[in-house]
Write a protein that holds these residues in place. Structure first.
Motif: not given
Length: 313
Positions: A236-264
């Motif tokens: 399980v990796a921490l990724g930016n949902p903006v950069f991986y929106a395509r992979e999430i949409a086509n099912g390659q990745l699952v965004r497990l939870f809605d919560e995101s954290v800002s790392l500054g």
């Protein structure tokens, strides 16, 4: 107010800046293609015009006075601006735009959109350089940078593009295998990424005081490599949902939870302030800001972070 520059030849400033930079009349003469006597005369004439000594002359060396140090710093900056401006004015080929950027930004966001820019600007070719180091744009060829950080870099104008938000991502197969249903389930999951980033995410969702998670199995400072590991089902990796929106949409990745954290910080478009109005830079700036403003995933991310595309750093 009297304009003191009206009494000082620009060539004298150039000779002075070169001499101050090389700390030698002889080396300055060689660099400028002049005789040492000519350099010495120019410096002495400048000192007389200013009414202050600029160099301390010793037997085998020279050094700047306090007044000389102050003038040298200003001369170096001013001549640098003039050189870059003259280069822009004299440059005959304005048909190539040089972009320096990070690997993840390049492959996951820019590359999928850059063809649209080229279609809209058929007269302008694009050269992309992937480099994690922040360019100071002093060398030839690089015009703009897409960079991560605070957006506040000396001499650069920066416009905000994308928030630095991170959320847990994994393959659907790994989610099913581990039966991940709540954030607490990640405590025993194979994690990918920097320990401090995972610690920040667990703190964000209120699990910081729970049992410490196992150390990440793969650690890299390259987000693209970490998420590629997750796509392969290895963690399980921490990724930016903006950069991986395509992979999430086509099912390659699952965004497990809605919560995101800002790392500054965030991702910014940057370029030298004095080149703000260069046509090819202005065209790319307008285009890339529009791309960021209309990206559905980025709209959501900006709303969550409270940041606005186009904000000056």
């Amino acid at each position: 107010m009297d304009d003191v520059l009206a009494r000082i030849p620009l060539d004298a400033i150039r000779v002075f800046e070169t001499t101050a930079r090389l700390n030698s009349f002889t080396r300055a003469a060689q660099d400028l293609g002049m005789t040492q006597a000519a350099v010495s005369w120019r410096i002495r004439d400048l000192e007389q015009r200013l009414g202050v000594p600029l160099f301390l002359r010793e037997t085998r060396q020279v050094s700047l006075t306090s007044e000389g140090q102050r003038l040298a710093s200003a001369a170096r900056e001013a001549l640098g601006l003039l050189r870059r401006a003259a280069h822009d004015v004299m440059q005959q080929d304005q048909t190539v735009l040089g972009i320096t950027t990070l690997q993840t930004m390049a492959t996951q966001w820019l590359a999928t959109r850059l063809g649209l820019f080229q279609l809209a600007n058929p007269d302008l070719a694009v050269k992309v350089d992937v480099d994690n180091a922040l360019s100071d744009f002093s060398g030839p060829g690089m015009d703009v940078g897409l960079r991560f950080g605070s957006g506040q870099w000396a001499g650069l104008e920066s416009r905000f593009l994308i928030p630095a938000l991170f959320t847990p991502l994994c393959s659907p197969e790994l989610q099913a295998q581990l039966n991940i249903k709540s954030p607490a389930d990640l405590k025993s999951a194979p994690l990918v990424g920097l320990p401090q980033e995972w610690a920040a995410w667990f703190t964000h969702i209120g699990l910081a005081d729970d049992r410490n998670p196992p150390p990440p199995r793969v650690v890299s400072e390259n987000q693209a490599m970490e998420v590629a590991t997750a796509i392969a089902g290895q963690g399980v990796a921490l990724g930016n949902p903006v950069f991986y929106a395509r992979e999430i949409a086509n099912g390659q990745l699952v965004r497990l939870f809605d919560e995101s954290v800002s790392l500054g910080g965030g991702y910014w478009l940057s370029y030298p302030k004095e080149r703000h109005s260069v046509p090819k830079i202005a065209r790319f700036r307008d285009w890339v800001l529009e791309m960021a403003r209309t990206d559905p995933a980025n709209i959501e991310a900006c709303r969550a972070s409270g940041m606005k595309v186009g904000t000056l750093g």
